[in-house]
Enzyme design. Structure first.
Site, short mmCIF file in Angstrom:
data_model
loop_
_atom_site.label_atom_id
_atom_site.label_comp_id
_atom_site.label_asym_id
_atom_site.label_seq_id
_atom_site.Cartn_x
_atom_site.Cartn_y
_atom_site.Cartn_z
N CYS A 7 -2.49 1.53 -5.00
CA CYS A 7 -2.67 2.50 -3.92
C CYS A 7 -1.35 2.86 -3.24
CB CYS A 7 -3.69 2.00 -2.89
SG CYS A 7 -3.22 0.54 -2.00
N ARG A 54 2.91 9.05 -2.13
CA ARG A 54 2.06 10.20 -2.47
C ARG A 54 2.34 11.37 -1.52
NH1 ARG A 54 -1.99 12.10 0.34
NH2 ARG A 54 -2.09 10.24 1.64
N ARG A 55 2.39 11.07 -0.23
CA ARG A 55 2.68 12.13 0.75
C ARG A 55 4.11 12.65 0.57
NH1 ARG A 55 -0.22 8.60 5.26
NH2 ARG A 55 -2.33 9.48 5.15
N LYS A 60 -9.56 3.42 0.64
CA LYS A 60 -8.32 3.70 -0.09
C LYS A 60 -7.45 2.44 -0.24
CE LYS A 60 -5.46 5.39 3.76
NZ LYS A 60 -4.64 6.51 4.26
N ASP A 61 -7.74 1.39 0.57
CA ASP A 61 -6.98 0.14 0.45
C ASP A 61 -7.53 -0.79 -0.63
OD1 ASP A 61 -5.36 0.89 2.57
OD2 ASP A 61 -6.57 -0.17 4.08
N ARG A 100 6.47 2.27 8.95
CA ARG A 100 5.32 1.37 9.01
C ARG A 100 4.77 1.40 10.43
NH1 ARG A 100 4.22 -3.23 6.02
NH2 ARG A 100 2.27 -2.99 7.15
N ARG A 141 3.44 5.16 15.10
CA ARG A 141 3.89 6.29 14.29
C ARG A 141 3.99 7.57 15.11
NH1 ARG A 141 1.83 5.37 8.14
NH2 ARG A 141 1.84 3.10 8.17
#
Length: 324
Positions: free
Chosen positions: A246, A131-132, A83-84, A153, A159
């Site tokens: 992305c 997106r989230r 996805k990166d 981040r 996180r």
């Protein structure tokens, strides 16, 4: 002729997750080639920048340093989170393998073991992904409540720590990353793609080497999973046709539908939305699977056609990055 006693050099980011997934690929390559594999740690711009991913552009920030090392001959191959990867593949590099995908879904880690629907009114949810944010806010609206999405981040430990210390009510992370570092049991809910579509390519890895290294590329191809490659090709084609990086609020997931004998259909879903969740364009399409899963043109066409439908429904105006 390549000296089989010389270790293959695998370039990887330094994060715990990158090291874990690169270590798994290194072991698979050792078994496949009979050669030793050593990890070469490389720091990328995305690792050192303190800005939010949406501000630094997202696309390629974790990838370019690894690709530079490949082109310079400092490493033999690299492992990326798919996805990166920017959707345009450089001619000098070969995407030699896309191994079987881990769970593509997002995972919620909430204080007190809560699910998303159980979170309190005004709950603070951490994520670095527009997106989230778009889909979580839209989901909260359907439940008749308000949440606050907080940009964060940091690595997975950092996180999760925001929830553990009470700074946030919950965080949302990729289930695949949690699985690869052995922490998936901490997820309080795996988020259904019916509510939150993952990032294009989420849960999949990309193994890349120099295009000139034909022998190594052929060996690495032994790790390729044609089902995963077909699915992520369709997802990334959608992303490319939307001209979105992305860090744009785009979700996509391709599911291969099987009967007892074979894969018969590919179901592709896509979503674009404003980060406050007030507007979502969400569409899907289903296409027949050709005789060969290697028929890349079929997957590329499916992605482009669904993107065209989404743009016709107003998706372009929902993406801050799109160059109109």
């Amino acid at each position: 002729m390549t000296d089989r006693t010389t270790p293959l050099r695998l370039g990887t980011r330094r994060s715990k997750l990158a090291m874990a997934q690169s270590g798994q690929i290194a072991e698979a390559v050792r078994e496949l080639t009979g050669r030793a594999v050593e990890l070469v740690e490389i720091t990328t711009y995305g690792d050192t920048s303190r800005e939010h991913l949406a501000q630094i552009g997202g696309t390629g920030v974790f990838v370019s340093a690894l690709r530079d090392a490949l082109l310079a001959g400092d490493i033999d191959f690299a492992v990326h989170s798919l996805k990166d990867l920017p959707t345009a593949q450089p001619e000098e590099l070969t995407l030699a393998a896309v191994p079987e995908r881990e769970d593509p879904r997002d995972a919620l880690i909430a204080a007190g073991g809560l699910t998303f629907a159980q979170l309190p009114e005004g709950a603070r949810i951490g994520t670095g992904s527009p997106r989230r944010m778009a889909q979580l806010n839209a989901w909260a609206r359907t439940l008749g409540k308000r949440i606050e999405t907080v940009p964060i981040r940091g690595n997975i430990d950092t996180r999760i720590g925001y929830v553990a210390n009470g700074e946030l009510d919950a965080v949302v992370l990729a289930a695949a990353g949690l699985t690869r570092i052995g922490r998936i049991s901490e997820a309080t809910q795996l988020l259904s793609p019916d509510m939150v579509l993952p990032a294009p390519g989420q849960g999949a890895l990309a193994i890349e080497c120099a295009a000139t290294n034909v022998q190594l590329a052929a060996q690495l191809a032994g790790l390729d999973d044609p089902y995963t490659r077909a699915a992520v090709t369709a997802e990334r084609s959608l992303l490319a046709a939307l001209e979105a990086g992305c860090s744009a609020p785009v979700g996509a997931l391709a599911d291969l539908q099987r009967d007892e004998q074979a894969v018969t259909e590919l179901h592709l879903r896509g979503v674009v939305g404003t980060t406050d969740g007030s507007t979502l364009v969400q569409l899907s399409t289903t296409g027949h699977v050709p005789a060969s899963l290697d028929d890349e043109a079929t997957w590329l066409t499916m992605g482009r056609e669904l993107a065209a439908e989404m743009l016709a429904k107003g998706a372009a105006g929902l993406m801050g990055e799109r160059a109109l």
